[in-house]
Design a protein around this motif. Structure first.
Motif, mmCIF file in Angstrom:
data_model
loop_
_atom_site.group_PDB
_atom_site.id
_atom_site.type_symbol
_atom_site.label_atom_id
_atom_site.label_comp_id
_atom_site.label_asym_id
_atom_site.label_seq_id
_atom_site.Cartn_x
_atom_site.Cartn_y
_atom_site.Cartn_z
ATOM 1 N N GLY A 161 6.993 -20.703 36.256
ATOM 2 C CA GLY A 161 5.826 -20.920 35.410
ATOM 3 C C GLY A 161 5.330 -22.348 35.374
ATOM 4 N N ASP A 176 1.771 -19.335 36.227
ATOM 5 C CA ASP A 176 2.557 -18.268 35.605
ATOM 6 C C ASP A 176 3.072 -18.629 34.212
ATOM 7 N N ASP A 178 1.642 -18.300 31.427
ATOM 8 C CA ASP A 178 1.340 -17.220 30.474
ATOM 9 C C ASP A 178 2.469 -16.193 30.448
ATOM 10 N N THR A 179 3.102 -15.980 31.604
ATOM 11 C CA THR A 179 4.236 -15.055 31.668
ATOM 12 C C THR A 179 5.418 -15.610 30.884
ATOM 13 N N GLU A 182 4.753 -14.912 27.358
ATOM 14 C CA GLU A 182 4.925 -13.482 27.090
ATOM 15 C C GLU A 182 6.406 -13.130 26.972
ATOM 16 N N ILE A 183 7.237 -13.768 27.788
ATOM 17 C CA ILE A 183 8.686 -13.544 27.709
ATOM 18 C C ILE A 183 9.203 -13.935 26.328
ATOM 19 N N VAL A 200 7.014 -7.719 32.260
ATOM 20 C CA VAL A 200 6.272 -8.841 32.853
ATOM 21 C C VAL A 200 6.375 -8.880 34.375
ATOM 22 N N VAL A 202 9.179 -9.525 36.458
ATOM 23 C CA VAL A 202 10.027 -10.549 37.077
ATOM 24 C C VAL A 202 11.481 -10.089 36.988
ATOM 25 N N VAL A 207 14.085 -13.975 33.529
ATOM 26 C CA VAL A 207 13.923 -13.866 32.073
ATOM 27 C C VAL A 207 15.012 -14.662 31.365
#
Length: 226
Positions: A161, A176, A178-179, A182-183, A200, A202, A207
């Motif tokens: 990210g 990335d 934003d991911t 979100e995580i 998401v 991944v 994570v």
């Protein structure tokens, strides 16, 4: 149903390199010939050395999350074949024995596009020679890393990210990010690591790595790429 893992890697060059394009074509073709299904581990331009012969783990082969996951899957028996251009494209040091062991445990056959001498002595000697010829280059790289540390700059590949700022000094939010956010949101909502990974798109290891560095990401989230 048989399944091949196509392993693609090149030490130098860039993504437009003709040699890398040719490797992708040849390895994929052979993988399709030996198995019904193919999964591709395309590392692109990536070092072939590991922490088994290098002190600094930044960006090394066995520190790559995708490599770790594929090796675990090899050992778990998820693949019938491991396909590569040659053994050096898989790995350039003793970490190859770890990958080879995983393939053996998972009953996966290692096949190459080119001819490879499997003699252990030749294998070891070849890698020792390669390692010696690269020592000066590695030492220069290590000195550069030390200089970055002295200035307080980040070093190594950007974390998930993230990207480097315009000056190449610090890791800042990338495409990335934003991911990453979100995580954190899904974790706060009580979702499991697997549920978050599925949501998401991944690996679970990604994570976990993001969650382990929550405070670091929070601080870097305040920075912008200028």
């Amino acid at each position: 149903m048989s399944k091949a893992l196509a392993w693609i890697r090149k030490s130098k060059g860039d993504e437009s390199d003709i040699g890398l394009k040719e490797q992708r074509e040849l390895v994929r073709t052979l993988a399709n010939d030996v198995a019904d299904e193919v999964e591709v581990l395309d590392l692109g331009i990536h070092t072939g050395f590991s922490t088994m012969t290098r002190d600094d783990p930044a960006g090394l082969l066995d520190q790559n999350e995708s490599v770790q996951e594929r090796v675990n899957e090899l050992q778990a028996g998820q693949y019938s074949h491991l396909v590569a251009l040659d053994d050096r494209r898989i790995c350039r040091d003793e970490y190859f024995s770890v990958i080879q062991y995983a393939a053996t445990q998972g009953d996966a056959e290692i096949v190459y596009v080119g001819d490879v001498n499997e003699d252990d002595l030749t294998f070891d000697l070849k890698r020792r020679i390669e390692r010696d010829t690269k020592e000066e280059e590695i030492e220069k790289s290590q000195r550069a890393i030390e200089r970055r540390k002295e200035h307080g700059y980040d070093h190594g590949r950007p974390r998930f990210g993230m990207t480097y700022d315009a000056d190449g000094h610090y890791q800042v939010p990338g495409e990335d990010f934003d991911t990453v956010l979100e995580i954190f949101q899904l974790d706060n909502a009580g979702d499991s690591r697997r549920e978050i990974a599925d949501a998401v798109g991944v690996p679970t290891s990604t994570v976990q790595n993001v969650l382990d560095r929550r405070e670091w990401y929070a601080e870097r989230g305040k920075m912008t790429n200028t």
